[in-house]
Each structure stands twice: as C-alpha cells, then as structure tokens.
Motif scaffolding. Sequence first.
Motif, PDB file in Angstrom:
ATOM      1  N   ARG A 188       0.844  -1.193   0.000  1.00  0.00           N
ATOM      2  CA  ARG A 188       0.000   0.000   0.000  1.00  0.00           C
ATOM      3  C   ARG A 188       0.881   1.245   0.000  1.00  0.00           C
ATOM      4  O   ARG A 188       1.741   1.411   0.856  1.00  0.00           O
ATOM      5  CB  ARG A 188      -0.944   0.019   1.202  1.00  0.00           C
ATOM      6  CG  ARG A 188      -1.799   1.288   1.242  1.00  0.00           C
ATOM      7  CD  ARG A 188      -2.888   1.221   2.277  1.00  0.00           C
ATOM      8  NE  ARG A 188      -4.005   0.365   1.898  1.00  0.00           N
ATOM      9  CZ  ARG A 188      -4.956   0.697   1.017  1.00  0.00           C
ATOM     10  NH1 ARG A 188      -4.906   1.880   0.411  1.00  0.00           N
ATOM     11  NH2 ARG A 188      -5.928  -0.130   0.741  1.00  0.00           N
ATOM     12  N   VAL A 189       0.645   2.105  -0.981  1.00  0.00           N
ATOM     13  CA  VAL A 189       1.425   3.336  -1.102  1.00  0.00           C
ATOM     14  C   VAL A 189       0.552   4.582  -1.038  1.00  0.00           C
ATOM     15  O   VAL A 189       1.071   5.699  -0.945  1.00  0.00           O
ATOM     16  CB  VAL A 189       2.237   3.337  -2.410  1.00  0.00           C
ATOM     17  CG1 VAL A 189       3.335   2.284  -2.369  1.00  0.00           C
ATOM     18  CG2 VAL A 189       1.342   3.124  -3.627  1.00  0.00           C
ATOM     19  N   LEU A 190      -0.766   4.386  -1.136  1.00  0.00           N
ATOM     20  CA  LEU A 190      -1.716   5.493  -1.079  1.00  0.00           C
ATOM     21  C   LEU A 190      -2.904   5.106  -0.212  1.00  0.00           C
ATOM     22  O   LEU A 190      -3.228   3.924  -0.073  1.00  0.00           O
ATOM     23  CB  LEU A 190      -2.247   5.847  -2.476  1.00  0.00           C
ATOM     24  CG  LEU A 190      -1.299   6.350  -3.551  1.00  0.00           C
ATOM     25  CD1 LEU A 190      -2.037   6.396  -4.880  1.00  0.00           C
ATOM     26  CD2 LEU A 190      -0.760   7.721  -3.204  1.00  0.00           C
ATOM     27  N   LYS A 191      -3.581   6.091   0.323  1.00  0.00           N
ATOM     28  CA  LYS A 191      -4.839   5.844   1.008  1.00  0.00           C
ATOM     29  C   LYS A 191      -5.922   5.529  -0.029  1.00  0.00           C
ATOM     30  O   LYS A 191      -5.870   5.990  -1.172  1.00  0.00           O
ATOM     31  CB  LYS A 191      -5.233   7.071   1.815  1.00  0.00           C
ATOM     32  CG  LYS A 191      -4.224   7.456   2.892  1.00  0.00           C
ATOM     33  CD  LYS A 191      -4.572   8.793   3.506  1.00  0.00           C
ATOM     34  CE  LYS A 191      -3.493   9.243   4.492  1.00  0.00           C
ATOM     35  NZ  LYS A 191      -3.727  10.620   4.978  1.00  0.00           N
ATOM     36  N   GLU A 192      -6.906   4.761   0.391  1.00  0.00           N
ATOM     37  CA  GLU A 192      -8.033   4.445  -0.489  1.00  0.00           C
ATOM     38  C   GLU A 192      -8.732   5.711  -0.963  1.00  0.00           C
ATOM     39  O   GLU A 192      -9.123   5.831  -2.122  1.00  0.00           O
ATOM     40  CB  GLU A 192      -9.012   3.529   0.247  1.00  0.00           C
ATOM     41  CG  GLU A 192     -10.323   3.300  -0.495  1.00  0.00           C
ATOM     42  CD  GLU A 192     -10.146   2.611  -1.833  1.00  0.00           C
ATOM     43  OE1 GLU A 192     -10.845   2.994  -2.800  1.00  0.00           O
ATOM     44  OE2 GLU A 192      -9.304   1.708  -1.924  1.00  0.00           O
ATOM     45  N   LYS A 193      -8.859   6.685  -0.082  1.00  0.00           N
ATOM     46  CA  LYS A 193      -9.508   7.955  -0.428  1.00  0.00           C
ATOM     47  C   LYS A 193      -8.714   8.684  -1.513  1.00  0.00           C
ATOM     48  O   LYS A 193      -9.295   9.271  -2.447  1.00  0.00           O
ATOM     49  CB  LYS A 193      -9.615   8.837   0.814  1.00  0.00           C
ATOM     50  CG  LYS A 193     -10.192  10.237   0.584  1.00  0.00           C
ATOM     51  CD  LYS A 193     -11.639  10.173   0.137  1.00  0.00           C
ATOM     52  CE  LYS A 193     -12.319  11.548   0.250  1.00  0.00           C
ATOM     53  NZ  LYS A 193     -11.642  12.625  -0.456  1.00  0.00           N
ATOM     54  N   THR A 194      -7.390   8.649  -1.419  1.00  0.00           N
ATOM     55  CA  THR A 194      -6.562   9.289  -2.443  1.00  0.00           C
ATOM     56  C   THR A 194      -6.786   8.637  -3.793  1.00  0.00           C
ATOM     57  O   THR A 194      -6.911   9.320  -4.818  1.00  0.00           O
ATOM     58  CB  THR A 194      -5.077   9.201  -2.067  1.00  0.00           C
ATOM     59  OG1 THR A 194      -4.874   9.794  -0.778  1.00  0.00           O
ATOM     60  CG2 THR A 194      -4.206   9.894  -3.101  1.00  0.00           C
ATOM     61  N   SER A 195      -6.846   7.313  -3.821  1.00  0.00           N
ATOM     62  CA  SER A 195      -7.089   6.601  -5.073  1.00  0.00           C
ATOM     63  C   SER A 195      -8.440   6.974  -5.664  1.00  0.00           C
ATOM     64  O   SER A 195      -8.569   7.180  -6.875  1.00  0.00           O
ATOM     65  CB  SER A 195      -7.001   5.090  -4.844  1.00  0.00           C
ATOM     66  OG  SER A 195      -7.244   4.385  -6.027  1.00  0.00           O
ATOM     67  N   ALA A 196      -9.462   7.081  -4.809  1.00  0.00           N
ATOM     68  CA  ALA A 196     -10.793   7.474  -5.296  1.00  0.00           C
ATOM     69  C   ALA A 196     -10.753   8.884  -5.883  1.00  0.00           C
ATOM     70  O   ALA A 196     -11.362   9.149  -6.941  1.00  0.00           O
ATOM     71  CB  ALA A 196     -11.810   7.394  -4.164  1.00  0.00           C
ATOM     72  N   ASP A 197     -10.035   9.788  -5.231  1.00  0.00           N
ATOM     73  CA  ASP A 197      -9.925  11.155  -5.760  1.00  0.00           C
ATOM     74  C   ASP A 197      -9.194  11.178  -7.099  1.00  0.00           C
ATOM     75  O   ASP A 197      -9.564  11.929  -8.020  1.00  0.00           O
ATOM     76  CB  ASP A 197      -9.177  12.032  -4.751  1.00  0.00           C
ATOM     77  CG  ASP A 197      -9.999  12.338  -3.505  1.00  0.00           C
ATOM     78  OD1 ASP A 197     -11.228  12.099  -3.535  1.00  0.00           O
ATOM     79  OD2 ASP A 197      -9.409  12.777  -2.496  1.00  0.00           O
ATOM     80  N   MET A 198      -8.175  10.365  -7.243  1.00  0.00           N
ATOM     81  CA  MET A 198      -7.438  10.323  -8.511  1.00  0.00           C
ATOM     82  C   MET A 198      -8.281   9.719  -9.633  1.00  0.00           C
ATOM     83  O   MET A 198      -8.187  10.147 -10.787  1.00  0.00           O
ATOM     84  CB  MET A 198      -6.131   9.558  -8.348  1.00  0.00           C
ATOM     85  CG  MET A 198      -5.093  10.253  -7.489  1.00  0.00           C
ATOM     86  SD  MET A 198      -4.761  11.970  -7.988  1.00  0.00           S
ATOM     87  CE  MET A 198      -4.215  11.762  -9.679  1.00  0.00           C
ATOM     88  N   ARG A 199      -9.116   8.743  -9.294  1.00  0.00           N
ATOM     89  CA  ARG A 199     -10.027   8.221 -10.310  1.00  0.00           C
ATOM     90  C   ARG A 199     -10.977   9.313 -10.783  1.00  0.00           C
ATOM     91  O   ARG A 199     -11.296   9.404 -11.975  1.00  0.00           O
ATOM     92  CB  ARG A 199     -10.809   7.023  -9.758  1.00  0.00           C
ATOM     93  CG  ARG A 199      -9.954   5.774  -9.548  1.00  0.00           C
ATOM     94  CD  ARG A 199     -10.805   4.535  -9.367  1.00  0.00           C
ATOM     95  NE  ARG A 199     -11.595   4.557  -8.144  1.00  0.00           N
ATOM     96  CZ  ARG A 199     -11.188   4.073  -6.973  1.00  0.00           C
ATOM     97  NH1 ARG A 199      -9.971   3.539  -6.862  1.00  0.00           N
ATOM     98  NH2 ARG A 199     -11.978   4.108  -5.907  1.00  0.00           N
ATOM     99  N   TYR A 200     -11.395  10.140  -9.852  1.00  0.00           N
ATOM    100  CA  TYR A 200     -12.264  11.256 -10.223  1.00  0.00           C
ATOM    101  C   TYR A 200     -11.531  12.226 -11.163  1.00  0.00           C
ATOM    102  O   TYR A 200     -12.089  12.665 -12.178  1.00  0.00           O
ATOM    103  CB  TYR A 200     -12.729  11.999  -8.967  1.00  0.00           C
ATOM    104  CG  TYR A 200     -13.602  13.180  -9.283  1.00  0.00           C
ATOM    105  CD1 TYR A 200     -14.972  13.019  -9.487  1.00  0.00           C
ATOM    106  CD2 TYR A 200     -13.058  14.460  -9.399  1.00  0.00           C
ATOM    107  CE1 TYR A 200     -15.773  14.113  -9.792  1.00  0.00           C
ATOM    108  CE2 TYR A 200     -13.847  15.551  -9.709  1.00  0.00           C
ATOM    109  CZ  TYR A 200     -15.209  15.370  -9.908  1.00  0.00           C
ATOM    110  OH  TYR A 200     -16.001  16.447 -10.227  1.00  0.00           O
ATOM    111  N   LEU A 201     -10.283  12.569 -10.818  1.00  0.00           N
ATOM    112  CA  LEU A 201      -9.529  13.505 -11.647  1.00  0.00           C
ATOM    113  C   LEU A 201      -9.255  12.928 -13.040  1.00  0.00           C
ATOM    114  O   LEU A 201      -9.345  13.642 -14.050  1.00  0.00           O
ATOM    115  CB  LEU A 201      -8.215  13.873 -10.962  1.00  0.00           C
ATOM    116  CG  LEU A 201      -8.317  14.717  -9.678  1.00  0.00           C
ATOM    117  CD1 LEU A 201      -6.939  14.970  -9.084  1.00  0.00           C
ATOM    118  CD2 LEU A 201      -9.025  16.047  -9.965  1.00  0.00           C
TER     119      LEU A 201
END
Length: 585
Positions: free
Chosen positions: A461-474
């Motif tokens: 794990r290198v990122l928080k799940e929330k960060t990944s969700a935000d990047m999918r949005y971007l």
Amino acid sequence: MISFITRLQSRAHFTMKGAHRANGEAFVGTNARRRIQTRQRLAILIGFFLAGYLAIGARLVQYGISDPTQSASIGSGDAVASRPNIIDRNGLLLATDLNMVSLYAEPRRIVDADEVVEKLAMVVPNLDWSETHRRLRSDSAFQWLRRQLTPKQQSDILALGLPGIGFRPEKRRIYPGGATASHIVGHVNVDNQGLAGMERYLDQQGLADLRAAGLTNDIRLEPVKLSIDLRVQNIVREVAAKAMADYQAEAAGAVILDVDTGEVLAMASVPDYDPNAPSRKLADGSIDKEYEKGWFNRISNATFEMGSTFKSFTLAMGLDEGKINLTSVVDASRPIRMGGFTIRDFKGKNRPLSIPEVFQYSSNIGTAAVADMVGIEGHQQFLTRLGLLSKMETEMPGVATPTQPKTWKKINSVTISFGHGVATTPLQTAVAAAALMNGGFLVPPTFLPRSRDEAQALAIRVLKEKTSADMRYLYDWNGQKGSGRNAQVEGFHVGGKTGTADKVINGRYAKNINFNAFVAAFPMEKPRYIVLSIIDAPRTGENGGRTAASTAAPMIKAIIGRVAPLLGVEPHFGELSREMPLVDY
C-alpha cells in the motif's frame, strides 16, 4: 628341316655331361629357368598382396573395436539443446524449436577443396567461396561451413557424395509471430542461447545450467506461458507503427497493464525487429546497424522525462499528505520565478485554479504550488514509494535505471512536479499510475501469469483508499473535459493524463522536439487496465498539432477501441452512477 631341329632343341630339357668337364656342372634349359623365376616373382607378389590385405583387415578390426574419434567442436553438447515453447496467456505459440542440421567439414579428409566448394555452392545459397575454400584447406580437424540447413538442402548435399563433409542435428528457434512481440519474447543466438527478452530470462532461471549439464538435449520441456495476449499485442503494435508513420516520429510504443495483478497484457516499441533474423546483412556483407536499432525497447529499457503525466503523482501526493483536497484552490495567476528560471503555464488561465482545473488545464504553476506544500524531502520520498526513482523489479532483462538529481533543491522539486528533471521508464510510469487507480496498492509488473491472490501477497500500500478514489475522479474529469477527450472511446469511459515534454538533446531542452505520452485508465467506473502510449519526436499530429493531445491520446483511442472487447470489457452507454465526490465549479 634345319629350322625344325633348331626349334626342338630350344624346347628340349636335357643334361649334357661332358666327358672332358671335370666339375660335372648341369646345364638347365632357357624355358625351365624362366619358369622358376616366374614362380618366384608370383610368390613375392602374392606375399605383398597378403601382407597388404592383412594390414587393412587389422586396421578395420581396430576401427571396429575402438571408440569413434570425434572433434570436441562437434560433440553432443550445447548446439542440440532444446528450449521450451513460449506461449501467450491463451496458449497461442510465440516461440518453438525446429529440428535442423548444420554442415561441417573435416579438412584433413578433403580430397579436392575446389571441387567441394564448387558443388556446395550449387546447393547452399550465398556461399562465400573464398572463406569456405580457406576453411577446407586449413589444417584443423573440424570446420563449420553453414549452420541450420533445411532437410532439402541436406538431401541435395548428401547426393553430391563429398568425402569429409558431414551433418550435425541442431535446433533452430522459430518465432511464428515475427516482430509482433519481439521485445517481450526476445531472441536466441545460433547456438539456441537466449540473448534478449524472456528468452534470456529463461536462461537466467536455470535453463542455461540444465543445458550445460546436457539435461535438455532432445527432451520435450513444458511450455512457458506469458501474461501477454497475442491478439491484444498485435493491435498495440499495429497502432504504434501506424502512429510512428502518420506522425513522422522517431519512435512510438504502448503498454497495457492489469491494475490489480500487475500483468503486462501487451507491450510494443517501434521500430522493432524480427527475432527470426535479429541481424541483417547489407549487400556489401556488413551488418545493418539501422535495423539493429530495433532491438532497443523504449518501454522498459529506456528512460524519459515523462512530462505532465507526472502531475498525476504530484496531485496524488498532495491529496495523500492532506495538503489539498478536491475543493482546494491554488493561485496560478502569475508565473513562478526561481533560481534564474521562470515557470509558466502552456495556455495558462492566469487566475486561481481548483485542483480539478489544475489537472484539466495541466497547470505547471498550480502543480508546483502543491509540491511546495509537501516539501522537498516528502516529494522525494513519495516518488520513491511509488517506485519511480529506483530500478524496476520484473522478469524482463535489461530494465533501465531512472535518473534523478544528486541533490534535490527547491527548483528540482518544482520542475519534477510537472515531469522535468527526473527520467523514468514508461513501464514504471504505468505501474505507478495503476496504484493510483486500484485503491492505492503498488503491484510489481510481471510478464508471467499471476492471480489476484498472488498479486495481493506482493502488493504494497502506497496510497490511502480515499486518495485513489480522488485520482479516479480527476482522471475521469480530464477524460471528459480536458486533454483526455481525444482518447475517449464511446461506451468505455476512458480517463487519463497527457504529458508533453521538451526532449533533451545533448543535455539541453529542444523547444521544437517533443517526447509525448498519455497514461489512461478504463473503464473509469471501476478501472481494470492502464494503457500508456508514447511517441518520440513527432513532426505532426492530429490537425497539425505536435502535443500529446494530438499524438499520444489518439493512439490510446485507437488501442482501447479495438482491445476492450477482447479483454472482456463491456461498453456502457448513458449516465453512470459514480461513487465520487461532486464539486461545484
């Protein structure tokens, strides 16, 4: 009457005893003497023949009971070693062995070298007369004349009945797909030893040791299955080759990666080469160096400044460190002056920008502001955690090592935030982007099949799940409203980020030569695949543009439009319900 008496006398056998000869010598007739001499000569001649036959017979007996004499060069060692078949994930053949023969000579047994060369030239194409003649006249016990002949050529040479000429069974590696997957599969040398790609990997994994021990000769080995899909691979290569030609570029390439398992489903880099003939000779006999440039795999064996694709990682860093969120606003109203450099936006808006707008408009100023919030040390640590600053671990031999400044200063952190100052491989960029999409797990890439359970055991794990969700949005946002629109495929919901970097030529940035890339994910409602395309030094693009939006993005569109059905991704039309935060802009 007188002549008749004379003939009788000459034939007579008589003994005259002279009354007056005191010694009593016997006189023998002429014919009798000749008969005695003839018998003596025949006896001597027969003796010689018997001695000769006895010597030959003894020699034959010696040859029959002794071990055959054989040159070390033509022993049963390396050249007949078998290699396992290589197949794709669906069982389609990528590489296999064919039984061949090679022609050799034993110069000491050659009777007439000129005759041998003349006759062989009628069967063996492009035979070098002078070199072959030199080998046949040498004082050695063994000389190769031609490796890997066809059965028809062997039959024709046997019909010539040339003494001192022999054949040895060998294996020839055949690649049915030709150049389709050349950089992944690799190739072997004339002795069936792996030189590149997965062929070399197999030797490194113990095949070379088995070969040296003679345990692979004429043994059918289990096939080696790769992670790639040959159908998808063929499409990716076709698209890259067409883009290189259409956009008048130096090179192009693309890679498709499973975001959950890290499996490489396709990887192509053009120009490439045919592994069935990895080297090519020119008319003058020299090696075609331009052709051999196709050995260079730009996806994993080369590093590039990946341009604005790195803004994905900078914004992910800011989100993960809690320095920004999707509703944050940064000031991009004026250029940044630092260390004698001025950092501007390409087609800047000259106003404060929200984080989605920083991504959409690819703002250098806004991205640099986010990097400054995190700080130099945190920036370096984050990119290291994503695997972008260290050599990638995978089966593929010859992976390039990224480059970075020896000492990071603020100006370095700023320029690296938008993709200048650090050079990494396109494959590493795709792997890091997969971590942004799959929930925050860095999964090492593989060219061998891997299950999700096996991948999860290796994932970090290198990122928080929330960060990944935000990047999918971007990514989805940019795919609909930003530079990713040129990569959009109706029904498959593609998201991603372009990267247009000034190419480094002789240590300086060339303003009119670009290295372009696009990193994409699809389908954005639940990303399954990362697709990254690159195009090196294009002279033109769609509608005359040379940026990534006009070159690398259309490549993504062409690839996904053709491979998505093969990968089992069903198209979806209409509005999608997304579990993503909605922001009022």
